[in-house]
Design a protein around this motif. Sequence first.
Motif, PDB file in Angstrom:
ATOM      1  N   ASP A  11      43.970  67.089  30.650  1.00  0.00           N
ATOM      2  CA  ASP A  11      44.447  65.740  30.935  1.00  0.00           C
ATOM      3  C   ASP A  11      45.449  65.779  32.095  1.00  0.00           C
ATOM      4  N   TYR A  12      46.313  66.780  32.110  1.00  0.00           N
ATOM      5  CA  TYR A  12      47.280  66.963  33.191  1.00  0.00           C
ATOM      6  C   TYR A  12      46.580  67.324  34.507  1.00  0.00           C
ATOM      7  N   TRP A  13      45.633  68.251  34.459  1.00  0.00           N
ATOM      8  CA  TRP A  13      45.014  68.813  35.659  1.00  0.00           C
ATOM      9  C   TRP A  13      44.008  67.887  36.340  1.00  0.00           C
ATOM     10  N   SER A  14      43.301  67.074  35.609  1.00  0.00           N
ATOM     11  CA  SER A  14      42.190  66.306  36.188  1.00  0.00           C
ATOM     12  C   SER A  14      42.575  65.460  37.401  1.00  0.00           C
ATOM     13  N   PRO A  15      43.752  64.822  37.470  1.00  0.00           N
ATOM     14  CA  PRO A  15      44.084  64.065  38.679  1.00  0.00           C
ATOM     15  C   PRO A  15      44.196  64.935  39.930  1.00  0.00           C
ATOM     16  N   PHE A  16      44.541  66.220  39.761  1.00  0.00           N
ATOM     17  CA  PHE A  16      44.657  67.100  40.920  1.00  0.00           C
ATOM     18  C   PHE A  16      43.315  67.323  41.606  1.00  0.00           C
ATOM     19  N   GLU A  17      42.244  67.157  40.881  1.00  0.00           N
ATOM     20  CA  GLU A  17      40.918  67.361  41.457  1.00  0.00           C
ATOM     21  C   GLU A  17      40.397  66.114  42.159  1.00  0.00           C
ATOM     22  N   ASP A  28      50.923  71.052  19.555  1.00  0.00           N
ATOM     23  CA  ASP A  28      49.677  70.282  19.452  1.00  0.00           C
ATOM     24  C   ASP A  28      48.880  70.291  20.761  1.00  0.00           C
ATOM     25  N   GLY A  29      49.373  71.024  21.777  1.00  0.00           N
ATOM     26  CA  GLY A  29      48.691  71.121  23.055  1.00  0.00           C
ATOM     27  C   GLY A  29      49.124  70.095  24.088  1.00  0.00           C
ATOM     28  N   SER A  30      49.932  69.124  23.671  1.00  0.00           N
ATOM     29  CA  SER A  30      50.364  68.094  24.616  1.00  0.00           C
ATOM     30  C   SER A  30      51.420  68.650  25.575  1.00  0.00           C
ATOM     31  N   ILE A  31      51.560  67.968  26.703  1.00  0.00           N
ATOM     32  CA  ILE A  31      52.526  68.346  27.729  1.00  0.00           C
ATOM     33  C   ILE A  31      53.378  67.122  28.029  1.00  0.00           C
ATOM     34  N   SER A  32      54.682  67.250  27.813  1.00  0.00           N
ATOM     35  CA  SER A  32      55.609  66.142  28.058  1.00  0.00           C
ATOM     36  C   SER A  32      56.439  66.439  29.297  1.00  0.00           C
ATOM     37  N   LEU A  33      56.346  65.544  30.271  1.00  0.00           N
ATOM     38  CA  LEU A  33      57.102  65.663  31.514  1.00  0.00           C
ATOM     39  C   LEU A  33      57.794  64.339  31.796  1.00  0.00           C
ATOM     40  N   VAL A  34      58.604  64.317  32.835  1.00  0.00           N
ATOM     41  CA  VAL A  34      59.262  63.088  33.259  1.00  0.00           C
ATOM     42  C   VAL A  34      58.816  62.787  34.688  1.00  0.00           C
ATOM     43  N   ALA A  35      58.270  61.590  34.902  1.00  0.00           N
ATOM     44  CA  ALA A  35      57.916  61.127  36.241  1.00  0.00           C
ATOM     45  C   ALA A  35      59.116  60.353  36.781  1.00  0.00           C
ATOM     46  N   ARG A  36      59.450  60.581  38.046  1.00  0.00           N
ATOM     47  CA  ARG A  36      60.620  59.916  38.624  1.00  0.00           C
ATOM     48  C   ARG A  36      60.213  59.116  39.854  1.00  0.00           C
ATOM     49  N   ARG A  57      42.705  77.546  44.432  1.00  0.00           N
ATOM     50  CA  ARG A  57      42.829  76.405  43.520  1.00  0.00           C
ATOM     51  C   ARG A  57      42.815  76.895  42.072  1.00  0.00           C
ATOM     52  N   ALA A  58      41.941  77.848  41.774  1.00  0.00           N
ATOM     53  CA  ALA A  58      41.881  78.409  40.418  1.00  0.00           C
ATOM     54  C   ALA A  58      43.181  79.141  40.080  1.00  0.00           C
ATOM     55  N   ALA A  59      43.750  79.839  41.062  1.00  0.00           N
ATOM     56  CA  ALA A  59      45.020  80.537  40.834  1.00  0.00           C
ATOM     57  C   ALA A  59      46.142  79.540  40.567  1.00  0.00           C
ATOM     58  N   LEU A  60      46.167  78.441  41.317  1.00  0.00           N
ATOM     59  CA  LEU A  60      47.165  77.395  41.092  1.00  0.00           C
ATOM     60  C   LEU A  60      47.012  76.811  39.697  1.00  0.00           C
ATOM     61  N   ARG A  61      45.803  76.510  39.331  1.00  0.00           N
ATOM     62  CA  ARG A  61      45.531  75.949  37.998  1.00  0.00           C
ATOM     63  C   ARG A  61      46.058  76.873  36.908  1.00  0.00           C
ATOM     64  N   GLU A  62      45.787  78.157  37.010  1.00  0.00           N
ATOM     65  CA  GLU A  62      46.229  79.100  35.975  1.00  0.00           C
ATOM     66  C   GLU A  62      47.737  79.282  35.983  1.00  0.00           C
ATOM     67  N   ARG A  63      48.342  79.264  37.156  1.00  0.00           N
ATOM     68  CA  ARG A  63      49.808  79.376  37.229  1.00  0.00           C
ATOM     69  C   ARG A  63      50.458  78.180  36.552  1.00  0.00           C
ATOM     70  N   LEU A  64      49.935  76.994  36.813  1.00  0.00           N
ATOM     71  CA  LEU A  64      50.465  75.804  36.139  1.00  0.00           C
ATOM     72  C   LEU A  64      50.255  75.887  34.628  1.00  0.00           C
ATOM     73  N   ARG A  65      49.081  76.336  34.219  1.00  0.00           N
ATOM     74  CA  ARG A  65      48.789  76.459  32.784  1.00  0.00           C
ATOM     75  C   ARG A  65      49.813  77.383  32.114  1.00  0.00           C
ATOM     76  N   GLU A  66      50.212  78.435  32.820  1.00  0.00           N
ATOM     77  CA  GLU A  66      51.167  79.402  32.272  1.00  0.00           C
ATOM     78  C   GLU A  66      52.595  78.874  32.213  1.00  0.00           C
ATOM     79  N   THR A  67      52.951  77.952  33.100  1.00  0.00           N
ATOM     80  CA  THR A  67      54.357  77.562  33.228  1.00  0.00           C
ATOM     81  C   THR A  67      54.716  76.194  32.646  1.00  0.00           C
ATOM     82  N   LEU A  68      53.745  75.341  32.403  1.00  0.00           N
ATOM     83  CA  LEU A  68      54.063  74.011  31.867  1.00  0.00           C
ATOM     84  C   LEU A  68      54.511  74.094  30.409  1.00  0.00           C
TER      85      LEU A  68
END
Length: 95
Positions: free
Chosen positions: A37-43, A77-85, A61-72
Amino acid sequence: MAGCNHADLEALFAGAGLEEVETRAIDVPTVFADFDDYWSPFEGGQGPAPGYCVSLPPDRRAALRERLRETLPVASDGSISLVARAWAVRGTSRN
């Protein structure tokens, strides 16, 4: 992004001749159901970050995707909570 902070925006608007310049951050909680859900807009390529993402060769692009997956911050429950500013700026013109 350059100019996306309180001091830079205030200086920009004051430099354009506005007075009584006020800035404030508008923070919006943003929750993604999961990493896909987080990644799909990047594509989609719309906006600066997605535009950069789709310009990358597939391996980078695959390396970026995996780096983000590791750091978010992923909840149990698998959800990701961030703050948009967003920034709000206002000033007055004497013209």
